[in-house]
Scaffold this motif. Structure first.
Motif, mmCIF file in Angstrom:
data_model
loop_
_atom_site.group_PDB
_atom_site.id
_atom_site.type_symbol
_atom_site.label_atom_id
_atom_site.label_comp_id
_atom_site.label_asym_id
_atom_site.label_seq_id
_atom_site.Cartn_x
_atom_site.Cartn_y
_atom_site.Cartn_z
ATOM 1 N N SER A 80 0.813 -1.219 0.000
ATOM 2 C CA SER A 80 0.000 0.000 0.000
ATOM 3 C C SER A 80 0.846 1.268 0.000
ATOM 4 N N ARG A 81 2.097 1.163 0.421
ATOM 5 C CA ARG A 81 3.030 2.295 0.416
ATOM 6 C C ARG A 81 4.438 1.736 0.506
ATOM 7 N N ASN A 82 5.410 2.610 0.572
ATOM 8 C CA ASN A 82 6.800 2.187 0.709
ATOM 9 C C ASN A 82 7.094 1.840 2.167
ATOM 10 N N PHE A 83 7.236 0.539 2.435
ATOM 11 C CA PHE A 83 7.524 0.066 3.793
ATOM 12 C C PHE A 83 9.014 -0.167 4.021
ATOM 13 N N GLY A 84 9.808 -0.159 2.970
ATOM 14 C CA GLY A 84 11.237 -0.402 3.109
ATOM 15 C C GLY A 84 11.633 -1.778 2.613
ATOM 16 N N HIS A 85 12.898 -1.893 2.256
ATOM 17 C CA HIS A 85 13.429 -3.109 1.644
ATOM 18 C C HIS A 85 13.203 -4.353 2.486
ATOM 19 N N GLN A 86 13.502 -4.284 3.784
ATOM 20 C CA GLN A 86 13.399 -5.457 4.639
ATOM 21 C C GLN A 86 11.945 -5.913 4.804
ATOM 22 N N SER A 87 11.044 -4.974 4.977
ATOM 23 C CA SER A 87 9.626 -5.330 5.096
ATOM 24 C C SER A 87 9.093 -5.909 3.790
ATOM 25 N N ALA A 88 9.561 -5.371 2.658
ATOM 26 C CA ALA A 88 9.143 -5.905 1.362
ATOM 27 C C ALA A 88 9.622 -7.345 1.187
ATOM 28 N N LEU A 89 10.831 -7.620 1.645
ATOM 29 C CA LEU A 89 11.342 -8.991 1.596
ATOM 30 C C LEU A 89 10.472 -9.925 2.438
ATOM 31 N N LEU A 90 10.129 -9.477 3.641
ATOM 32 C CA LEU A 90 9.285 -10.296 4.504
ATOM 33 C C LEU A 90 7.911 -10.531 3.890
ATOM 34 N N ALA A 91 7.374 -9.505 3.237
ATOM 35 C CA ALA A 91 6.085 -9.660 2.564
ATOM 36 C C ALA A 91 6.172 -10.731 1.481
ATOM 37 N N GLY A 92 7.237 -10.669 0.690
ATOM 38 C CA GLY A 92 7.418 -11.666 -0.356
ATOM 39 C C GLY A 92 7.614 -13.063 0.189
ATOM 40 N N MET A 93 8.358 -13.184 1.275
ATOM 41 C CA MET A 93 8.596 -14.499 1.871
ATOM 42 C C MET A 93 7.318 -15.051 2.496
ATOM 43 N N THR A 94 6.530 -14.170 3.112
ATOM 44 C CA THR A 94 5.278 -14.602 3.719
ATOM 45 C C THR A 94 4.327 -15.167 2.663
ATOM 46 N N GLU A 95 4.198 -14.455 1.537
ATOM 47 C CA GLU A 95 3.322 -14.924 0.465
ATOM 48 C C GLU A 95 3.924 -16.109 -0.272
ATOM 49 N N GLY A 96 5.232 -16.054 -0.510
ATOM 50 C CA GLY A 96 5.878 -17.127 -1.250
ATOM 51 C C GLY A 96 5.876 -18.447 -0.515
ATOM 52 N N ALA A 97 5.980 -18.394 0.816
ATOM 53 C CA ALA A 97 6.013 -19.627 1.607
ATOM 54 C C ALA A 97 4.693 -20.378 1.568
ATOM 55 N N LYS A 98 3.620 -19.723 1.127
ATOM 56 C CA LYS A 98 2.328 -20.400 0.997
ATOM 57 C C LYS A 98 2.315 -21.364 -0.190
ATOM 58 N N LEU A 99 3.262 -21.192 -1.118
ATOM 59 C CA LEU A 99 3.263 -21.974 -2.349
ATOM 60 C C LEU A 99 4.534 -22.789 -2.565
ATOM 61 N N ALA A 100 5.663 -22.323 -2.033
ATOM 62 C CA ALA A 100 6.964 -22.893 -2.403
ATOM 63 C C ALA A 100 7.539 -23.804 -1.330
ATOM 64 N N ASP A 101 8.461 -24.687 -1.756
ATOM 65 C CA ASP A 101 9.240 -25.515 -0.837
ATOM 66 C C ASP A 101 10.552 -24.831 -0.456
ATOM 67 N N ILE A 102 11.088 -24.039 -1.379
ATOM 68 C CA ILE A 102 12.298 -23.267 -1.106
ATOM 69 C C ILE A 102 12.121 -21.866 -1.692
ATOM 70 N N LEU A 103 12.682 -20.885 -1.010
ATOM 71 C CA LEU A 103 12.630 -19.505 -1.473
ATOM 72 C C LEU A 103 14.040 -18.973 -1.659
ATOM 73 N N ILE A 104 14.227 -18.204 -2.714
ATOM 74 C CA ILE A 104 15.487 -17.491 -2.922
ATOM 75 C C ILE A 104 15.161 -16.014 -3.041
ATOM 76 N N THR A 105 15.740 -15.206 -2.184
ATOM 77 C CA THR A 105 15.529 -13.758 -2.222
ATOM 78 C C THR A 105 16.719 -13.099 -2.901
ATOM 79 N N LEU A 106 16.436 -12.152 -3.766
ATOM 80 C CA LEU A 106 17.490 -11.386 -4.435
ATOM 81 C C LEU A 106 16.909 -10.063 -4.888
ATOM 82 N N ASP A 107 17.779 -9.077 -5.070
ATOM 83 C CA ASP A 107 17.326 -7.749 -5.481
ATOM 84 C C ASP A 107 16.998 -7.735 -6.970
#
Length: 329
Positions: A80-107
């Motif tokens: 909804s707004r700019n929460f910052g890099h770390q929060s954006a990563l957590l958002a992606g991991m939270t959603e991604g973990a619902k579907l994936a067995d392994i996650l890779i984060t990168l810029d």
């Protein structure tokens, strides 16, 4: 809890903030890498790329929506707004973990070499739950950036903050490791120190960091310094203990000065001490201000923690692949 699979479902998690110049190239390159991994029987056909738009003010979200029409493996999450890099990563991991067995984060800027993703998956297949991407050198950095980074790691280590030197946020985590990470309730997020706290078997892969191909860096000097201070104060109380030691030392010096002054007075050797007086006032005044500032930082963190505000709010999410994946599972 999913078991370790022969071909795990991979989720590539990319935070993106005003990345319209580089994002189309990044998505194409990652899509090709993902297809190669599928051909090599290293990951499942249901693997995907998830991009988190961290409140961008440019065309980043529109590009994600357009690409999603032609790339069925793409998921877009708009905050909804700019929460910052770390929060954006957590958002992606939270959603991604619902579907994936392994996650890779990168810029999204392609500076983290995606070619080592295959090595990360091979290390995962060897039994590692976390695989850190570590820069093999800093020869492309400026002298100041290189030495300031090395100083940061040394200071953090002395203060008891456990970090992986020359590692940013390029890493592989298994579903198990991600679930444990997401249990951490703190609002002052510093993933580089939080992930090592998770534990589990881990290893490293090394890569040469590339130059940014387009767009501008989202971490200027001021923001990098703020990030470093925030990271240290979030995981160590050593600065406060150090202040106590400095205060004790200054008090000892003041005691010696008092004794010397009394002896000088007794033997009639007093002299005008304007310079020493002013130096002492400025020295102690500066130390007091620094001490109050450090304590203030910790109080500010307590203030943020007790409010328990959400780390991110999702405004929109591309849905076709999400729906298909949930039906398939």
């Amino acid at each position: 809890m999913p078991s370790r699979k022969e071909k795990p479902r991979l989720g590539l998690i990319l935070p993106a903030y005003n990345e319209q110049e580089i994002l189309p190239t990044t998505l194409t390159r990652l899509h090709d890498i993902k297809l190669d991994l599928i051909k090599n029987n290293l990951i499942s056909m249901n693997s995907f790329i998830l991009v988190v738009d961290d409140g961008s003010s440019d065309e980043t979200w529109q590009i994600i929506q357009q690409k999603e029409l032609t790339h069925a493996d793409l998921i877009g999450v708009k905050l909804s707004r700019n929460f910052g890099h770390q929060s954006a990563l957590l958002a992606g991991m939270t959603e991604g973990a619902k579907l994936a067995d392994i996650l890779i984060t990168l810029d999204a800027d392609l500076q983290d070499s995606p070619e080592v993703i295959q090595n990360m998956i091979l290390k995962y297949n060897e039994g590692n739950e976390i695989v850190y991407g570590v820069r093999s050198s800093r020869k492309e950095d400026t002298w100041f950036k290189r030495n300031s980074a090395l100083s940061f790691y040394k200071i953090a280590s002395l203060l008891g903050v456990k970090l992986i030197p020359n590692h940013a946020d390029f890493r592989l985590m298994s579903w198990v490791a991600v679930q444990e990470l997401l249990k951490m309730p703190e609002r002052n997020v510093f993933l580089r120190a939080m992930v090592p706290l998770v534990g589990y078997q881990s290893t490293q892969v090394f890569y040469e960091r590339q130059e940014r191909q387009a767009g501008q860096s989202k971490y200027p000097l001021k923001k990098m310094l703020s990030f470093a201070i925030d990271g240290i104060t979030s995981f160590s109380v050593q600065p406060i203990r150090l202040l106590f030691s400095i205060g004790t030392l200054i008090l000892s010096v003041a005691g010696l000065e008092i004794i010397y002054t009394l002896f000088a007075k007794a033997f009639g050797n007093t002299e005008a001490g304007w310079s020493s007086l002013m130096i002492s006032i400025w020295l102690l005044g500066g130390i007091n201000l620094i001490a109050i500032s450090i304590v203030g930082v910790y109080i500010g963190k307590i203030f943020n923690e007790v409010k328990q505000r959400p780390l991110f709010l999702i405004e929109d999410e591309t849905g076709s692949f999400v729906k298909n994946s949930k039906q398939a599972s």
